[in-house]
Design an enzyme around this catalytic site. Structure first.
Site, PDB file in Angstrom:
ATOM      1  CG  HIS A 168      -2.139  -0.600   1.283  1.00 54.60           C
ATOM      2  ND1 HIS A 168      -2.714  -1.112   2.181  1.00 54.60           N
ATOM      3  CD2 HIS A 168      -2.961  -0.732   0.190  1.00 54.60           C
ATOM      4  CE1 HIS A 168      -3.903  -1.803   2.134  1.00 54.60           C
ATOM      5  NE2 HIS A 168      -4.444  -1.542   1.045  1.00 54.60           N
ATOM      6  CB  CYS A 262      -2.899   0.690   8.728  1.00 47.53           C
ATOM      7  SG  CYS A 262      -1.552   0.347   7.716  1.00 47.53           S
TER       8      CYS A 262
HETATM    9  N1  ARG Z   1      -4.066  -6.852   6.520  1.00 48.59           N
HETATM   10  C1  ARG Z   1      -4.336  -5.729   5.526  1.00 48.59           C
HETATM   11  C2  ARG Z   1      -4.410  -6.135   4.313  1.00 48.59           C
HETATM   12  O1  ARG Z   1      -3.377  -6.594   3.895  1.00 48.59           O
HETATM   13  C3  ARG Z   1      -3.423  -4.730   6.257  1.00 48.59           C
HETATM   14  C4  ARG Z   1      -3.922  -3.512   5.801  1.00 48.59           C
HETATM   15  C5  ARG Z   1      -2.940  -2.373   6.356  1.00 48.59           C
HETATM   16  N2  ARG Z   1      -3.526  -0.995   5.967  1.00 48.59           N
HETATM   17  C6  ARG Z   1      -2.787  -0.123   5.275  1.00 48.59           C
HETATM   18  N3  ARG Z   1      -3.410   0.993   5.317  1.00 48.59           N
HETATM   19  N4  ARG Z   1      -1.863  -0.396   4.911  1.00 48.59           N
HETATM   20  O2  ARG Z   1      -5.183  -5.613   3.662  1.00 48.59           O
END
Ligand code: ARG
Length: 269
Positions: A168, A262
């Site tokens: 991300h 996150c």
């Molecule tokens: N387990 C989640 C996923 O892989 C983690 C998300 C983390 N959030 C972020 N904003 N990077 O989607």
């Protein structure tokens, strides 16, 4: 340089049902146990730290069977009070989008757009004073950039992510204030790196060591920069720029591949 904090509104979702039972990013190992009470305590610490520094934290009700809902940043993007909903890349998280939309509808938001293309909210959209930066390569569709630009009426800059650990945008880049950012160049394609250098020539450049503990998964109020406490190499460079680093321990939530940012969706009303 004097830095002033401005009061922010954040949306957070407690990790009441947090667990790692599937793996959709390299950080997630379903064989590793998660300490749920500790995850909750770490999350409460972050929420309380925001509140103690004058910020408002709204709480989204967690839904059983949506263990990743604690990563509230992925559920929407809010700019000028306009809400761009999310559409998740993985079926495991799909239902989170509706839970977010319901919250926004119930809280007086009227400009809400349900997206046609995959976007994982502020996981892949970062808002600076002049631009919306849009990550792609692992989750959000490249087409979501145009959709966001049309809805927000702000220039959207697409950036290609190339390292699966930084799946991300908010794991590789963080907005500090106005058009000031910090980022880890190696997470981006050569062309995107050149774009970042051109747009942000004075950016704080993170090392691999700090990026690898998700040090860039940070939230700034213009003065305080809330970030994983293990990202020690970022503290001094932030201080030199007049920021006050606030180290947080979200070690249990790191097991799902997320940290401070996150867990924090900014409501830019
Ligand atoms: N387990 C989640 C996923 O892989 C983690 C998300 C983390 N959030 C972020 N904003 N990077 O989607």
């Amino acid at each position: 340089m004097r830095r002033d904090a401005t009061p922010r509104r954040y949306l957070m979702c407690p990790p009441a049902h947090f667990k790692v039972t599937y793996s959709i990013n390299p950080w997630m190992d379903p064989t590793k146990p998660v300490d749920l009470p500790l995850a909750l305590a770490q999350w409460e610490d972050l929420r309380d730290r925001y509140r103690s520094l004058g910020h408002t934290v709204e709480v989204l009700d967690p839904v059983p069977d949506l263990p990743d809902m604690v990563y509230a940043a992925n559920g929407a993007t809010v700019v000028d009070g306009r809400v761009l909903g999310a559409r998740f890349a993985h079926p495991e998280r799909a239902a989170e989008a509706e839970a977010h939309l319901a919250w926004f509808r119930a809280h007086g938001y009227t400009e809400i757009h349900e997206p046609a293309h995959i976007n994982e909210g502020e996981g892949d959209f970062a808002v600076t004073a002049s631009y919306v930066l849009s990550g792609r390569g692992f989750r959000s569709s490249p087409l979501s950039a145009d959709e966001a630009q049309e809805f927000f009426g702000r220039p959207v800059i697409g950036l290609d992510l190339v390292d699966p650990r930084y799946y991300h945008l908010d794991t590789a880049l963080s907005v500090l204030d106005g058009d000031e950012v910090m980022y880890f160049p190696e997470a981006f394609s050569p062309g995107s790196r050149a774009v970042l250098r051109r747009l942000f020539p004075d950016a704080l450049i993170a090392t691999e060591r700090d990026a690898a503990v998700l040090g860039l998964n940070a939230v700034s109020d213009g003065r305080h920069v809330f970030l994983p406490q293990a990202a020690t190499g970022l503290f001094e460079p932030l201080r030199e720029r007049g920021f006050e680093p606030v180290g947080m321990d979200l070690g249990e939530l790191l097991k799902g591949g997320g940290s401070v940012k996150c867990c924090t969706l900014e409501l830019r009303d």
